[in-house]
Design an enzyme around this catalytic site. Structure first.
Site, PDB file in Angstrom:
ATOM      1  N   CYS A  63       0.986  -1.291  -0.053  1.00  0.00           N
ATOM      2  CA  CYS A  63       0.025   0.000   0.156  1.00  0.00           C
ATOM      3  C   CYS A  63       1.009   1.184   0.004  1.00  0.00           C
ATOM      4  CB  CYS A  63      -1.080  -0.123   1.088  1.00  0.00           C
ATOM      5  SG  CYS A  63      -0.110   0.215   2.912  1.00  0.00           S
ATOM      6  N   ARG A  64       0.521   2.351   0.424  1.00  0.00           N
ATOM      7  CA  ARG A  64       1.124   3.655   0.439  1.00  0.00           C
ATOM      8  C   ARG A  64       2.252   3.752   1.490  1.00  0.00           C
ATOM      9  NH1 ARG A  64       0.751   8.511   3.045  1.00  0.00           N
ATOM     10  NH2 ARG A  64       1.593  10.218   1.745  1.00  0.00           N
TER      11      ARG A  64
END
Length: 99
Positions: A63-64
């Protein structure tokens, strides 16, 4: 939860290792670029798309920053999948991007 650093994942991708990556970011985040060959399944849809995930394959969740992918790891582990989290997420990714 087992974790990998982005630099470790870069090496696996560059060596064409048989890795499977699932990116759980939202559509607009992925539009900026994702890890080459990564499968995109937003975290909110993951539980509904388990049929797209091979239970015999090990996955690296992305993810980020590592938080959402950590939650994705917990969900998939609860369903018996083998998963590892990319700690630091795409914020620390220094490899190629696929758009």
């Amino acid at each position: 939860m087992e974790e990998l650093k982005p630099a470790e994942v870069v090496k696996l991708v560059e060596n064409n290792s048989e890795i499977a990556v699932i990116d759980v970011r939202e559509d607009e985040e992925v539009a900026e670029g994702k890890i080459p060959r990564a499968k995109h399944i937003p975290l909110g849809k993951l539980a509904y798309r388990l049929d797209e995930i091979d239970p015999n394959q090990e996955y690296i969740m992305v993810c980020r920053s590592g938080g959402r992918s950590g939650r994705a790891c917990e969900l998939l582990k609860a369903h018996g999948y083998k998963v590892r989290n990319m700690d630091g997420g795409m914020l620390e990714w220094k490899g190629e991007l696929e758009k």
